[in-house]
Design a protein around this motif. Structure first.
Motif, PDB file in Angstrom:
ATOM      1  N   VAL A 190      -9.043  14.214   6.192  1.00  0.00           N
ATOM      2  CA  VAL A 190      -7.606  13.308   6.769  1.00  0.00           C
ATOM      3  C   VAL A 190      -8.106  12.081   7.117  1.00  0.00           C
ATOM      4  O   VAL A 190      -9.003  12.082   8.255  1.00  0.00           O
ATOM      5  CB  VAL A 190      -6.902  14.214   7.702  1.00  0.00           C
ATOM      6  N   GLU A 207      -6.833   7.928   8.563  1.00  0.00           N
ATOM      7  CA  GLU A 207      -5.868   6.916   9.057  1.00  0.00           C
ATOM      8  C   GLU A 207      -6.678   5.607   9.415  1.00  0.00           C
ATOM      9  O   GLU A 207      -7.701   5.775  10.193  1.00  0.00           O
ATOM     10  CB  GLU A 207      -5.253   7.558  10.315  1.00  0.00           C
ATOM     11  N   GLU A 258     -12.950   7.789  -1.081  1.00  0.00           N
ATOM     12  CA  GLU A 258     -12.639   6.383  -1.073  1.00  0.00           C
ATOM     13  C   GLU A 258     -14.041   6.053  -0.129  1.00  0.00           C
ATOM     14  O   GLU A 258     -14.523   6.433   0.832  1.00  0.00           O
ATOM     15  CB  GLU A 258     -11.343   6.283  -0.269  1.00  0.00           C
ATOM     16  N   ALA A 281      -2.154   2.464   8.314  1.00  0.00           N
ATOM     17  CA  ALA A 281      -1.571   3.413   7.200  1.00  0.00           C
ATOM     18  C   ALA A 281      -2.020   4.750   7.707  1.00  0.00           C
ATOM     19  O   ALA A 281      -3.012   5.195   8.054  1.00  0.00           O
ATOM     20  CB  ALA A 281      -2.837   3.103   6.076  1.00  0.00           C
ATOM     21  N   PRO A 282      -0.739   5.430   7.766  1.00  0.00           N
ATOM     22  CA  PRO A 282      -0.783   6.879   8.451  1.00  0.00           C
ATOM     23  C   PRO A 282      -1.923   7.942   7.769  1.00  0.00           C
ATOM     24  O   PRO A 282      -2.320   7.712   6.503  1.00  0.00           O
ATOM     25  CB  PRO A 282       0.626   7.222   8.230  1.00  0.00           C
ATOM     26  N   HIS A 306      -3.684  10.683   5.985  1.00  0.00           N
ATOM     27  CA  HIS A 306      -3.355  11.361   4.633  1.00  0.00           C
ATOM     28  C   HIS A 306      -4.617  11.769   4.045  1.00  0.00           C
ATOM     29  O   HIS A 306      -5.960  11.328   4.650  1.00  0.00           O
ATOM     30  CB  HIS A 306      -2.781  10.468   3.896  1.00  0.00           C
ATOM     31  N   SER A 307      -5.002  12.505   3.023  1.00  0.00           N
ATOM     32  CA  SER A 307      -6.041  13.176   2.613  1.00  0.00           C
ATOM     33  C   SER A 307      -5.739  13.093   0.858  1.00  0.00           C
ATOM     34  O   SER A 307      -4.623  12.823   0.580  1.00  0.00           O
ATOM     35  CB  SER A 307      -6.405  14.312   2.990  1.00  0.00           C
ATOM     36  N   HIS A 308      -6.999  13.303   0.213  1.00  0.00           N
ATOM     37  CA  HIS A 308      -6.738  13.322  -1.192  1.00  0.00           C
ATOM     38  C   HIS A 308      -7.766  14.314  -1.421  1.00  0.00           C
ATOM     39  O   HIS A 308      -8.628  14.696  -1.102  1.00  0.00           O
ATOM     40  CB  HIS A 308      -7.372  11.975  -1.610  1.00  0.00           C
ATOM     41  N   VAL A 342       0.749  -1.026   0.046  1.00  0.00           N
ATOM     42  CA  VAL A 342       0.138   0.055   0.017  1.00  0.00           C
ATOM     43  C   VAL A 342       0.847   1.326   0.008  1.00  0.00           C
ATOM     44  O   VAL A 342       2.117   1.384   0.578  1.00  0.00           O
ATOM     45  CB  VAL A 342      -0.988  -0.166   1.375  1.00  0.00           C
ATOM     46  N   SER A 343       0.488   2.210  -0.726  1.00  0.00           N
ATOM     47  CA  SER A 343       1.448   3.529  -0.865  1.00  0.00           C
ATOM     48  C   SER A 343       1.619   4.030   0.498  1.00  0.00           C
ATOM     49  O   SER A 343       2.923   4.698   0.751  1.00  0.00           O
ATOM     50  CB  SER A 343       0.905   4.304  -1.964  1.00  0.00           C
ATOM     51  N   HIS A 344       0.950   4.220   1.348  1.00  0.00           N
ATOM     52  CA  HIS A 344       0.949   4.949   2.634  1.00  0.00           C
ATOM     53  C   HIS A 344       1.755   3.920   3.598  1.00  0.00           C
ATOM     54  O   HIS A 344       2.166   4.517   4.599  1.00  0.00           O
ATOM     55  CB  HIS A 344      -0.495   5.239   3.177  1.00  0.00           C
ATOM     56  N   ASN A 345       2.090   2.668   3.403  1.00  0.00           N
ATOM     57  CA  ASN A 345       2.903   1.775   4.209  1.00  0.00           C
ATOM     58  C   ASN A 345       2.805   0.508   3.466  1.00  0.00           C
ATOM     59  O   ASN A 345       2.104  -0.418   3.385  1.00  0.00           O
ATOM     60  CB  ASN A 345       1.910   1.328   5.595  1.00  0.00           C
TER      61      ASN A 345
END
Length: 113
Positions: free
Chosen positions: A91, A93, A58, A48-49, A51-53, A14-17
């Motif tokens: 945001v 997590e 999602e 998964a720390p 983050h936002s888009h 996964v990109s975040h972890n």
């Protein structure tokens, strides 16, 4: 028509972890506005720390296990059968707070194509 089986898809990070493994069934470009349709597996304690888009929403569905999703500082429990939609800019997590594997099926929708 697209036809995929999890038994034939190699896991990736996964990109975040990158230690959290996912299998991507559909990728960006496979369907209009879809950024991905995936299943992720979190080992106990994995996170998964936050983050936002800025261009997608999602949706997460809990297949099995337990954990929490924190959205803009507010924690919500994740239990089997739970569905959570995260809006643009929120945001978020995700943490496996349980003793077993947390399995999430999720997808993203691009809002500004």
């Amino acid at each position: 028509m697209k036809h995929h089986s999890l038994t034939q898809i190699a896991p990736e990070g996964v990109s975040h972890n990158p230690n959290i493994r996912k299998q991507v069934m559909l990728r960006k470009g496979d369907l209009p506005h879809l950024t991905n349709f995936s299943q992720a597996r979190f080992a106990p304690g994995q996170v998964a720390p936050g983050h936002s888009h800025d261009n997608m929403t999602e949706v997460f569905f809990v297949e099995s296990g337990s954990g929490s999703i924190t959205i803009d500082g507010q924690a919500y429990p994740l239990e089997p059968g739970t569905c959570v939609a995260v809006d643009i800019g929120e945001v978020h997590e995700i943490a496996n707070t349980g003793e077993g594997e947390l399995v999430l099926t999720y997808f993203g929708l691009q809002v500004n194509p």
